[in-house]
Design an enzyme around this catalytic site. Structure first.
Site, PDB file in Angstrom:
ATOM      1  N   THR A  44      58.568  15.061  90.825  1.00 61.34           N
ATOM      2  CA  THR A  44      58.954  14.417  89.564  1.00 61.34           C
ATOM      3  C   THR A  44      58.305  15.117  88.379  1.00 61.34           C
ATOM      4  O   THR A  44      57.372  15.895  88.539  1.00 61.34           O
ATOM      5  CB  THR A  44      58.553  12.926  89.543  1.00 61.34           C
ATOM      6  OG1 THR A  44      57.135  12.829  89.569  1.00 61.34           O
ATOM      7  CG2 THR A  44      59.189  12.158  90.688  1.00 61.34           C
TER       8      THR A  44
ATOM      9  N   ALA B 184      49.491  13.916  91.915  1.00 60.69           N
ATOM     10  CA  ALA B 184      50.730  14.479  91.373  1.00 60.69           C
ATOM     11  C   ALA B 184      51.362  13.471  90.413  1.00 60.69           C
ATOM     12  O   ALA B 184      51.046  12.282  90.434  1.00 60.69           O
ATOM     13  CB  ALA B 184      51.706  14.790  92.511  1.00 60.69           C
ATOM     14  N   HIS B 185      52.259  13.948  89.588  1.00 63.56           N
ATOM     15  CA  HIS B 185      52.945  13.098  88.613  1.00 63.56           C
ATOM     16  C   HIS B 185      53.564  11.876  89.277  1.00 63.56           C
ATOM     17  O   HIS B 185      53.382  10.743  88.816  1.00 63.56           O
ATOM     18  CB  HIS B 185      54.014  13.918  87.876  1.00 63.56           C
ATOM     19  CG  HIS B 185      54.766  13.120  86.857  1.00 63.56           C
ATOM     20  ND1 HIS B 185      55.962  12.493  87.152  1.00 63.56           N
ATOM     21  CD2 HIS B 185      54.495  12.846  85.564  1.00 63.56           C
ATOM     22  CE1 HIS B 185      56.399  11.866  86.069  1.00 63.56           C
ATOM     23  NE2 HIS B 185      55.527  12.063  85.091  1.00 63.56           N
ATOM     24  N   ALA B 186      54.295  12.082  90.377  1.00 61.22           N
ATOM     25  CA  ALA B 186      54.949  10.963  91.064  1.00 61.22           C
ATOM     26  C   ALA B 186      53.939   9.918  91.507  1.00 61.22           C
ATOM     27  O   ALA B 186      54.177   8.714  91.387  1.00 61.22           O
ATOM     28  CB  ALA B 186      55.732  11.467  92.271  1.00 61.22           C
TER      29      ALA B 186
ATOM     30  N   VAL C 194      52.275   8.060  88.195  1.00 67.72           N
ATOM     31  CA  VAL C 194      53.238   7.204  87.492  1.00 67.72           C
ATOM     32  C   VAL C 194      53.680   6.043  88.380  1.00 67.72           C
ATOM     33  O   VAL C 194      53.788   4.902  87.916  1.00 67.72           O
ATOM     34  CB  VAL C 194      54.438   8.030  86.979  1.00 67.72           C
ATOM     35  CG1 VAL C 194      55.519   7.131  86.400  1.00 67.72           C
ATOM     36  CG2 VAL C 194      53.972   9.043  85.939  1.00 67.72           C
TER      37      VAL C 194
END
Length: 196
Positions: free
Chosen positions: A95, A118-120, A123
Site C-alpha cells: 500500500t 510498513a505503510h499497510a 495505517v
C-alpha cells in the site's frame, strides 16, 4: 539489516522516551535514518478469543489484529482503486498513502510485501482494520471476487467465510497534543540584503 534495526530501535525509543516507527535508507553500504516518529496507536497484546479451524490458504505477518471477511479485490495500480467497495478485502503488492481512502472501506488488507512497520501495517492498526502483510504471493494466489477470511492477529488467510468478522479495539499508545505553529511567510528585506 534486521540486526541493525533491532539494535537501533531501542536506542531511538530510549532517546525519545516513546515507542518509535523508524524509516531508514541504504546507500553505498551506509545506513541513514530518514524518519523517526512516535507510534500513535498500539494493538492489544492479547489474542482474540475466536479460534478459526481449517487450513489457511496463505500466511504472512499478522500486522493488525482482528478478523475480516470479504470479497477479494486485487489492486495492481491506482486505476484499480475504484473497485474497492465497503466490506471488500484490499489485496495488493504494497500500500501507499494514495490508497488510504480505499483502505478505510476495506474489511481487511492483505499485501505481498512489507513488515510490521510498513505503510499497510501502520495505517491498518490506526484504523482498526485486520491486516496480513508479507505473504509473498497474495496478488497471484488469491482469486478476484472470491470470499476470504483474514485473521490479522495470527497472519492467516482462509478460503470462504470461516469466522465472523471481529475488529480489535485500538488504543492510543502516546497522547498527542496540538502544537501551535508560527511561520514567517515573507521577509523581502532580508532576501534583498542576502542577494547583495
Amino acid at each position: 539489516l534486521s540486526a541493525f534495526s533491532r539494535s537501533l530501535l531501542p536506542k531511538l525509543e530510549n532517546h525519545y522516551k516513546k515507542p518509535q516507527d523508524i524509516e531508514f535508507a541504504l546507500e553505498l553500504g551506509k545506513v541513514y535514518i530518514v524518519q523517526s516518529r512516535p507510534i500513535t496507536t498500539k494493538a492489544p497484546t492479547e489474542k482474540h478469543s475466536q479460534e478459526i479451524s481449517g487450513t489457511p490458504i496463505l500466511t504472512g505477518l499478522g500486522a493488525s489484529p482482528g478478523i475480516g471477511v470479504g470479497t477479494v479485490k486485487i489492486i495492481h495500480s491506482m486505476e484499480d482503486l475504484p473497485k474497492i467497495k465497503k466490506g471488500d478485502v484490499l489485496v495488493t503488492t504494497m500500500t501507499n498513502p494514495d490508497m488510504v481512502v480505499s483502505m478505510q472501506k476495506s474489511a481487511a488488507i492483505v499485501t505481498d510485501e512489507g513488515g510490521m512497520t510498513a505503510h499497510a501495517s501502520i495505517v491498518s492498526r490506526e484504523m482498526g482494520i485486520p491486516a496480513v502483510v508479507g505473504t509473498g504471493e497474495a496478488t497471484s494466489k488469491l482469486q478476484e471476487g472470491t470470499k476470504i477470511t483474514v485473521d490479522g492477529s495470527r497472519g492467516k488467510i482462509y478460503d470462504g467465510e470461516v469466522a465472523k468478522a471481529q475488529m480489535a479495539e485500538i488504543k492510543k499508545a502516546v497522547e498527542v497534543s496540538k502544537v501551535k505553529l508560527k511561520l514567517i511567510v515573507d521577509l523581502p528585506e532580508f532576501a534583498e540584503r542576502a542577494a547583495e
